[in-house]
Write a protein that holds these residues in place. Structure first.
Motif, PDB file in Angstrom:
ATOM      1  N   VAL A   1      -6.431 -15.517  39.110  1.00  0.00           N
ATOM      2  CA  VAL A   1      -5.208 -16.606  39.154  1.00  0.00           C
ATOM      3  C   VAL A   1      -5.216 -17.325  40.387  1.00  0.00           C
ATOM      4  O   VAL A   1      -4.956 -18.531  40.504  1.00  0.00           O
ATOM      5  CB  VAL A   1      -3.971 -15.655  38.793  1.00  0.00           C
ATOM      6  CG1 VAL A   1      -2.815 -16.768  39.099  1.00  0.00           C
ATOM      7  CG2 VAL A   1      -3.981 -15.604  37.641  1.00  0.00           C
ATOM      8  N   VAL A   2      -5.469 -16.675  41.570  1.00  0.00           N
ATOM      9  CA  VAL A   2      -5.121 -17.109  43.064  1.00  0.00           C
ATOM     10  C   VAL A   2      -6.130 -18.334  43.126  1.00  0.00           C
ATOM     11  O   VAL A   2      -5.876 -19.424  43.602  1.00  0.00           O
ATOM     12  CB  VAL A   2      -5.286 -16.018  44.127  1.00  0.00           C
ATOM     13  CG1 VAL A   2      -5.172 -16.625  45.391  1.00  0.00           C
ATOM     14  CG2 VAL A   2      -4.088 -15.183  43.846  1.00  0.00           C
ATOM     15  N   PRO A   3      -7.549 -18.019  42.865  1.00  0.00           N
ATOM     16  CA  PRO A   3      -8.290 -19.416  43.028  1.00  0.00           C
ATOM     17  C   PRO A   3      -8.040 -20.436  42.312  1.00  0.00           C
ATOM     18  O   PRO A   3      -8.184 -21.747  42.738  1.00  0.00           O
ATOM     19  CB  PRO A   3      -9.858 -18.561  42.948  1.00  0.00           C
ATOM     20  CG  PRO A   3      -9.587 -17.167  42.781  1.00  0.00           C
ATOM     21  CD  PRO A   3      -8.234 -16.755  42.569  1.00  0.00           C
ATOM     22  N   ALA A   4      -7.772 -20.104  41.081  1.00  0.00           N
ATOM     23  CA  ALA A   4      -7.452 -21.341  40.162  1.00  0.00           C
ATOM     24  C   ALA A   4      -6.223 -22.201  40.725  1.00  0.00           C
ATOM     25  O   ALA A   4      -5.913 -23.181  40.478  1.00  0.00           O
ATOM     26  CB  ALA A   4      -7.201 -20.631  38.830  1.00  0.00           C
ATOM     27  N   ALA A   5      -5.309 -21.343  41.105  1.00  0.00           N
ATOM     28  CA  ALA A   5      -3.892 -22.081  41.624  1.00  0.00           C
ATOM     29  C   ALA A   5      -4.185 -22.629  42.944  1.00  0.00           C
ATOM     30  O   ALA A   5      -3.526 -24.086  43.159  1.00  0.00           O
ATOM     31  CB  ALA A   5      -2.912 -21.173  41.886  1.00  0.00           C
ATOM     32  N   LYS A   6      -5.046 -22.308  43.573  1.00  0.00           N
ATOM     33  CA  LYS A   6      -5.542 -23.053  44.779  1.00  0.00           C
ATOM     34  C   LYS A   6      -6.365 -24.296  44.502  1.00  0.00           C
ATOM     35  O   LYS A   6      -6.298 -25.401  45.176  1.00  0.00           O
ATOM     36  CB  LYS A   6      -6.219 -22.233  45.812  1.00  0.00           C
ATOM     37  CG  LYS A   6      -5.389 -21.181  46.515  1.00  0.00           C
ATOM     38  CD  LYS A   6      -6.234 -20.468  47.496  1.00  0.00           C
ATOM     39  CE  LYS A   6      -5.227 -19.414  48.197  1.00  0.00           C
ATOM     40  NZ  LYS A   6      -5.636 -19.063  49.447  1.00  0.00           N
ATOM     41  N   ARG A   7      -7.038 -24.374  43.309  1.00  0.00           N
ATOM     42  CA  ARG A   7      -7.727 -25.613  42.963  1.00  0.00           C
ATOM     43  C   ARG A   7      -6.974 -26.527  42.308  1.00  0.00           C
ATOM     44  O   ARG A   7      -7.439 -27.862  42.177  1.00  0.00           O
ATOM     45  CB  ARG A   7      -9.062 -25.155  41.974  1.00  0.00           C
ATOM     46  CG  ARG A   7     -10.097 -24.608  42.776  1.00  0.00           C
ATOM     47  CD  ARG A   7     -11.230 -24.376  41.845  1.00  0.00           C
ATOM     48  NE  ARG A   7     -10.859 -23.864  40.459  1.00  0.00           N
ATOM     49  CZ  ARG A   7     -10.860 -22.547  40.284  1.00  0.00           C
ATOM     50  NH1 ARG A   7     -11.554 -21.763  41.464  1.00  0.00           N
ATOM     51  NH2 ARG A   7     -10.996 -21.935  39.056  1.00  0.00           N
ATOM     52  N   LYS A   8      -5.640 -26.192  41.700  1.00  0.00           N
ATOM     53  CA  LYS A   8      -5.058 -27.163  40.881  1.00  0.00           C
ATOM     54  C   LYS A   8      -4.451 -28.400  41.786  1.00  0.00           C
ATOM     55  O   LYS A   8      -4.018 -28.198  42.870  1.00  0.00           O
ATOM     56  CB  LYS A   8      -3.794 -26.309  40.479  1.00  0.00           C
ATOM     57  CG  LYS A   8      -2.926 -27.076  39.596  1.00  0.00           C
ATOM     58  CD  LYS A   8      -1.676 -26.388  38.816  1.00  0.00           C
ATOM     59  CE  LYS A   8      -0.926 -25.606  39.928  1.00  0.00           C
ATOM     60  NZ  LYS A   8       0.094 -25.184  39.265  1.00  0.00           N
ATOM     61  N   ALA A   9      -5.147 -29.528  41.442  1.00  0.00           N
ATOM     62  CA  ALA A   9      -4.558 -30.651  42.218  1.00  0.00           C
ATOM     63  C   ALA A   9      -4.000 -31.750  41.258  1.00  0.00           C
ATOM     64  O   ALA A   9      -3.670 -32.985  41.691  1.00  0.00           O
ATOM     65  CB  ALA A   9      -5.865 -31.009  42.802  1.00  0.00           C
ATOM     66  N   GLY A  10      -4.217 -31.484  40.104  1.00  0.00           N
ATOM     67  CA  GLY A  10      -3.599 -32.695  38.937  1.00  0.00           C
ATOM     68  C   GLY A  10      -4.772 -33.575  38.776  1.00  0.00           C
ATOM     69  O   GLY A  10      -5.930 -33.213  39.129  1.00  0.00           O
ATOM     70  N   ALA A  11      -4.687 -34.439  38.022  1.00  0.00           N
ATOM     71  CA  ALA A  11      -5.489 -35.502  37.422  1.00  0.00           C
ATOM     72  C   ALA A  11      -5.829 -36.332  38.336  1.00  0.00           C
ATOM     73  O   ALA A  11      -4.778 -36.938  39.297  1.00  0.00           O
ATOM     74  CB  ALA A  11      -4.970 -36.105  36.137  1.00  0.00           C
ATOM     75  N   HIS A  12      -7.143 -36.793  38.642  1.00  0.00           N
ATOM     76  CA  HIS A  12      -7.452 -37.647  39.695  1.00  0.00           C
ATOM     77  C   HIS A  12      -7.506 -39.051  38.979  1.00  0.00           C
ATOM     78  O   HIS A  12      -8.799 -39.682  39.042  1.00  0.00           O
ATOM     79  CB  HIS A  12      -8.731 -37.128  40.485  1.00  0.00           C
ATOM     80  CG  HIS A  12      -8.772 -35.874  41.234  1.00  0.00           C
ATOM     81  ND1 HIS A  12      -8.932 -34.766  40.833  1.00  0.00           N
ATOM     82  CD2 HIS A  12      -8.234 -36.019  42.384  1.00  0.00           C
ATOM     83  CE1 HIS A  12      -8.643 -33.961  41.695  1.00  0.00           C
ATOM     84  NE2 HIS A  12      -8.002 -34.681  42.748  1.00  0.00           N
ATOM     85  N   ARG A  13      -6.800 -39.778  38.721  1.00  0.00           N
ATOM     86  CA  ARG A  13      -6.693 -41.063  37.987  1.00  0.00           C
ATOM     87  C   ARG A  13      -5.420 -41.464  38.299  1.00  0.00           C
ATOM     88  O   ARG A  13      -4.338 -40.979  38.778  1.00  0.00           O
ATOM     89  CB  ARG A  13      -7.034 -40.930  36.493  1.00  0.00           C
ATOM     90  CG  ARG A  13      -5.807 -40.309  35.955  1.00  0.00           C
ATOM     91  CD  ARG A  13      -6.241 -40.233  34.545  1.00  0.00           C
ATOM     92  NE  ARG A  13      -6.302 -38.737  34.135  1.00  0.00           N
ATOM     93  CZ  ARG A  13      -6.317 -38.272  32.732  1.00  0.00           C
ATOM     94  NH1 ARG A  13      -6.318 -39.244  31.906  1.00  0.00           N
ATOM     95  NH2 ARG A  13      -6.272 -37.048  32.381  1.00  0.00           N
TER      96      ARG A  13
END
Length: 56
Positions: free
Chosen positions: A23-35
């Protein structure tokens, strides 16, 4: 020293549930859609249309 100073306080903590290690690495990667947002796309389309109409 008195016997009160020699005794150590022992704390007993309840064991918590084990955490999901993914969960922790996935939450840190979360940045939203890049568009662009819908409104930004709509405004860009409107500007492009105005530019085409001015050229004609």
């Amino acid at each position: 020293m008195s016997s009160a100073r020699k005794t150590k306080i022992k704390l007993k903590l309840k064991a918590t549930r084990p955490r999901n290690p993914l969960v922790v690495p996935a939450a840190k990667r979360k940045a939203g859609a890049h568009r662009k947002s819908r409104s930004a796309t709509r405004h860009a389309d409107k500007r492009a249309l105005d530019k085409q109409l001015r050229e004609d």
